[in-house]
Design an enzyme around this catalytic site. Structure first.
Site, PDB file in Angstrom:
ATOM      1  N   GLU A 164       1.116  29.748 -56.735  1.00 24.65           N
ATOM      2  CA  GLU A 164       0.475  29.134 -55.337  1.00 24.65           C
ATOM      3  C   GLU A 164      -0.707  28.370 -55.318  1.00 24.65           C
ATOM      4  O   GLU A 164      -1.745  28.910 -55.821  1.00 24.65           O
ATOM      5  CB  GLU A 164       0.450  30.473 -54.345  1.00 24.65           C
ATOM      6  CG  GLU A 164       0.078  30.121 -52.884  1.00 24.65           C
ATOM      7  CD  GLU A 164       0.413  31.217 -51.810  1.00 24.65           C
ATOM      8  OE1 GLU A 164       0.135  31.376 -50.710  1.00 24.65           O
ATOM      9  OE2 GLU A 164       0.805  32.352 -52.366  1.00 24.65           O
TER      10      GLU A 164
ATOM     11  N   GLU B  15       1.163  40.542 -57.012  1.00 22.60           N
ATOM     12  CA  GLU B  15      -0.010  39.513 -57.096  1.00 22.60           C
ATOM     13  C   GLU B  15      -1.086  40.072 -58.245  1.00 22.60           C
ATOM     14  O   GLU B  15      -1.345  41.422 -58.145  1.00 22.60           O
ATOM     15  CB  GLU B  15      -0.705  39.307 -55.951  1.00 22.60           C
ATOM     16  CG  GLU B  15       0.144  38.620 -54.745  1.00 22.60           C
ATOM     17  CD  GLU B  15      -0.660  38.362 -53.503  1.00 22.60           C
ATOM     18  OE1 GLU B  15      -1.803  38.652 -53.704  1.00 22.60           O
ATOM     19  OE2 GLU B  15      -0.009  38.055 -52.494  1.00 22.60           O
TER      20      GLU B  15
ATOM     21  N   ASP C 259       5.494  39.646 -47.828  1.00 28.72           N
ATOM     22  CA  ASP C 259       4.258  40.064 -46.809  1.00 28.72           C
ATOM     23  C   ASP C 259       3.836  39.443 -45.940  1.00 28.72           C
ATOM     24  O   ASP C 259       3.155  39.571 -45.159  1.00 28.72           O
ATOM     25  CB  ASP C 259       3.276  41.005 -47.903  1.00 28.72           C
ATOM     26  CG  ASP C 259       2.572  40.182 -48.538  1.00 28.72           C
ATOM     27  OD1 ASP C 259       2.748  39.008 -48.723  1.00 28.72           O
ATOM     28  OD2 ASP C 259       1.583  40.731 -49.468  1.00 28.72           O
ATOM     29  N   SER C 260       4.252  37.935 -46.137  1.00 29.74           N
ATOM     30  CA  SER C 260       3.737  36.997 -45.178  1.00 29.74           C
ATOM     31  C   SER C 260       4.429  37.488 -43.736  1.00 29.74           C
ATOM     32  O   SER C 260       3.845  37.008 -42.756  1.00 29.74           O
ATOM     33  CB  SER C 260       4.497  35.646 -45.458  1.00 29.74           C
ATOM     34  OG  SER C 260       5.909  35.977 -45.910  1.00 29.74           O
TER      35      SER C 260
ATOM     36  N   ASP D  63       8.578  41.894 -51.899  1.00 28.59           N
ATOM     37  CA  ASP D  63       6.991  41.915 -52.226  1.00 28.59           C
ATOM     38  C   ASP D  63       6.277  43.066 -52.208  1.00 28.59           C
ATOM     39  O   ASP D  63       6.685  43.931 -51.270  1.00 28.59           O
ATOM     40  CB  ASP D  63       6.499  40.743 -50.970  1.00 28.59           C
ATOM     41  CG  ASP D  63       5.623  39.834 -51.694  1.00 28.59           C
ATOM     42  OD1 ASP D  63       5.053  39.901 -52.593  1.00 28.59           O
ATOM     43  OD2 ASP D  63       5.277  38.966 -50.730  1.00 28.59           O
TER      44      ASP D  63
ATOM     45  N   LYS E 205       7.826  41.872 -56.571  1.00 32.15           N
ATOM     46  CA  LYS E 205       6.736  40.705 -57.108  1.00 32.15           C
ATOM     47  C   LYS E 205       5.451  41.463 -56.711  1.00 32.15           C
ATOM     48  O   LYS E 205       5.260  42.101 -55.530  1.00 32.15           O
ATOM     49  CB  LYS E 205       6.909  39.467 -55.955  1.00 32.15           C
ATOM     50  CG  LYS E 205       5.827  38.322 -56.075  1.00 32.15           C
ATOM     51  CD  LYS E 205       6.053  36.943 -55.310  1.00 32.15           C
ATOM     52  CE  LYS E 205       5.535  37.158 -53.834  1.00 32.15           C
ATOM     53  NZ  LYS E 205       4.131  37.514 -53.748  1.00 32.15           N
TER      54      LYS E 205
END
Length: 264
Positions: free
Chosen positions: A181, A114, A45-46, A84, A112
């Site tokens: 991270e 978070e 999602d960067s 993501d 993925k």
């Protein structure tokens, strides 16, 4: 190179072989990275920041992610593809099931997410339904407003212990990979030793089982700044494919990240 699966990466951890991962968002770069021998590609999602010019990752939608996952899939033959899950696309189990399915149908091999212990039931539900999950602990960019900015996590021992415990809980829930991270190098080492799933670090020291970089950082084309944990490999080679091959080699031999790239 044989097709890479999560089982491949688990075997690499067991044998002490380092895993190299990078982000990609389209077929052309994905194909080049695949041919260079990268082990896994994350459609991160960067993309909100490096492609869309956003200040953070929060505006990215599941449709954005599915579109770019489809694009990357068309360029890849052997590399594992990680999709993501963007901000608030897995706030409930039902949302997570629907949106994870979209990424898997778009071509991801694993999704993925978070977060820590609050995700346990969601992860169990996804795994039971045939969707592999990659966890993400430490600095979780979707929580940037809670953290008060992009800050290193786990420097205090109590917080470090909490992150280690969350890593164990995520493993018990069924994750097959874990991104760490922006945590101190020593914490990255402790977590890697505490879990049997491969750990992929970004600003988490050299003792994680692998490394991941945003491709724009690895190629020195980021618009804003170069994070401490990154290195411009293109500057050393002058050729994109050779830059990625150098990155893979430096990770494999333990030369990257170097001391200047890690947090104490």
């Amino acid at each position: 190179m044989a097709k890479i699966t999560t089982s491949t990466l688990i075997k690499m951890k067991q044998q002490g072989e380092k895993i190299s991962t990078i982000t990609a968002y389209d077929a052309s770069f994905a194909k080049l990275f695949d041919q260079a021998g990268i082990h896994a590609i994350l459609i991160g999602d960067s993309l909100g920041m490096v492609l869309q010019g956003q200040d953070d990752t929060l505006p990215v939608t599941i449709d954005d992610m599915a579109y770019h996952t489809q694009s990357v899939r068309r360029g890849v033959e052997n590399t594992l593809i990680i999709g993501d899950m963007p901000f608030m696309s897995y706030a409930t189990k039902e949302q997570a099931f629907i949106n994870a399915a979209k990424l898997m149908q778009a071509g991801a091999n694993i999704v993925k997410m978070e977060g820590g212990s609050w995700l346990i039931d969601t992860i169990k539900g996804l795994v039971e339904r045939g969707i592999p999950v990659c966890g993400h602990l430490g600095l979780t960019p979707q929580s940037v407003n809670v953290f008060g900015g992009f800050k290193v996590q786990g420097r205090q021992e109590q917080q470090a212990l909490e992150i280690i415990e969350q890593a164990k809980q995520l493993e018990q829930a069924g994750i097959q990979l874990l991104v760490l991270e922006c945590v101190p190098a020593e914490l990255g080492k402790r977590i890697t030793e505490a879990v049997s799933v491969p750990t992929i670090g970004i600003g988490a020291g050299k003792d994680t089982d692998g490394q991941i970089l945003v491709m724009h950082d690895a190629l020195g084309i980021s618009c804003s700044y170069m994070p401490k944990f990154s290195r411009n490999f293109l500057k050393d080679t002058g050729d994109i494919k050779k830059a990625i091959e150098l990155y893979i080699s430096e990770v494999s031999h333990g030369h990257f990240p170097a001391d200047e790239h890690i947090f104490k």
